[in-house]
Motif scaffolding. Sequence first.
Motif, PDB file in Angstrom:
ATOM      1  N   ILE A 197       7.135   9.110 101.035  1.00  0.00           N
ATOM      2  CA  ILE A 197       8.468   9.595 101.402  1.00  0.00           C
ATOM      3  C   ILE A 197       8.977  10.588 100.351  1.00  0.00           C
ATOM      4  O   ILE A 197       9.541  11.637 100.685  1.00  0.00           O
TER       5      ILE A 197
ATOM      6  N   SER B 197       9.807  14.463 100.979  1.00  0.00           N
ATOM      7  CA  SER B 197      11.104  15.077 100.665  1.00  0.00           C
ATOM      8  C   SER B 197      10.941  16.270  99.745  1.00  0.00           C
ATOM      9  O   SER B 197      11.788  17.173  99.719  1.00  0.00           O
TER      10      SER B 197
ATOM     11  N   VAL C 229      11.170  19.687 101.376  1.00  0.00           N
ATOM     12  CA  VAL C 229      12.539  20.109 101.683  1.00  0.00           C
ATOM     13  C   VAL C 229      13.252  20.572 100.421  1.00  0.00           C
ATOM     14  O   VAL C 229      13.908  21.621 100.396  1.00  0.00           O
TER      15      VAL C 229
ATOM     16  N   PHE D  31       6.710  12.734 107.009  1.00  0.00           N
ATOM     17  CA  PHE D  31       8.051  12.667 106.438  1.00  0.00           C
ATOM     18  C   PHE D  31       8.574  14.053 106.087  1.00  0.00           C
ATOM     19  O   PHE D  31       9.776  14.320 106.185  1.00  0.00           O
TER      20      PHE D  31
ATOM     21  N   LEU E 150      12.107  15.159 107.679  1.00  0.00           N
ATOM     22  CA  LEU E 150      13.204  15.515 106.781  1.00  0.00           C
ATOM     23  C   LEU E 150      13.593  16.986 106.922  1.00  0.00           C
ATOM     24  O   LEU E 150      14.760  17.349 106.727  1.00  0.00           O
ATOM     25  N   SER E 151      12.627  17.841 107.272  1.00  0.00           N
ATOM     26  CA  SER E 151      12.934  19.250 107.499  1.00  0.00           C
ATOM     27  C   SER E 151      13.836  19.412 108.713  1.00  0.00           C
ATOM     28  O   SER E 151      14.754  20.237 108.727  1.00  0.00           O
TER      29      SER E 151
ATOM     30  N   LEU F  51      15.859  17.019 109.903  1.00  0.00           N
ATOM     31  CA  LEU F  51      17.143  16.373 109.642  1.00  0.00           C
ATOM     32  C   LEU F  51      18.045  17.181 108.719  1.00  0.00           C
ATOM     33  O   LEU F  51      19.250  17.324 108.970  1.00  0.00           O
ATOM     34  N   PHE F  52      17.463  17.728 107.627  1.00  0.00           N
ATOM     35  CA  PHE F  52      18.292  18.364 106.605  1.00  0.00           C
ATOM     36  C   PHE F  52      18.299  19.890 106.678  1.00  0.00           C
ATOM     37  O   PHE F  52      19.277  20.522 106.269  1.00  0.00           O
TER      38      PHE F  52
END
Length: 292
Positions: free
Chosen positions: A15, A19, A22, A246, A250-251, A253-254
Amino acid sequence: MKQYIGDGMLLVTAIIWGSGFVVTDIALNYFTAYQVMAGRFVLATILLTVLFGYKFKKFTKAVVRKGAILGTFLYMGFALQTVGLQYTTPSKNAFLTAVNVVIVPIIAYLIYKRRIDRFEMYGSIIAIVGIGLLSMQSSMIINIGDALSLGCAVAFAFNIFYTNLFVQKEDSISLTIVQFITASLLSVVSVFIQGDIPTAIEGEGMYSILYLAVFSTTIAYLTQNRALQFTTATKASIILSTESFFGMVLSVLFLHEVLTGRMIMGAMLIMMAILIAEIKPSFKKYTVKKSA
């Protein structure tokens, strides 16, 4: 119980690494690729030195030489990955980087003439198809960022291969320290050559560098090394390969990255190739026992 703890630690590592794609993308808004690398490696080296400074007394010529080799491959991998991220999306960069798991057995064959069995061959073919779906544009031309990301996968594959070879005889933490020192020196030299010495540092950019140094580099590597004491290498590789998943999640989502159906299919095929390449040893062992 220790096995479950180890698996959990590996999942946390995956994870964190996911991250990192990102956070690196955010850092590139404030720094050049080489500045990001220099910042994360220098800070990570300082942290490792503070935590494991006593290891310096046990350094041998072999540790320094082998650590320097690992550091060179690590630098090359992150350089290609970070520069590639300037021209492609974090999710594609994450998945293409994960192809290194499939490349490792090919390196073993070329250097040690170890035969590539049918599982590894299947995985390589599926990975190539997935890369095509993920990376090819309508003009059927691979984006320069995707090509650099694939180059980074090759560099990381060499790093994995030689790390596995060197840790059999040398202390892993000592090798990691020399590895980070080497990567730091190469990154700093690159910054000076490029003439990219930063004159001003903004808060968000500095926070990104700190996150990459503390979490994605120092903590992630230490957690991985500790977790490997409680689980098998095959299971560890499978869990760690989910960093690409992940990274994509995360890309979205954020960074609000938009994924097409073709990119998702390509990502799924690459993940399937990684799993085939890693599950293969356990599958073969199970087949032998069942037929015995």
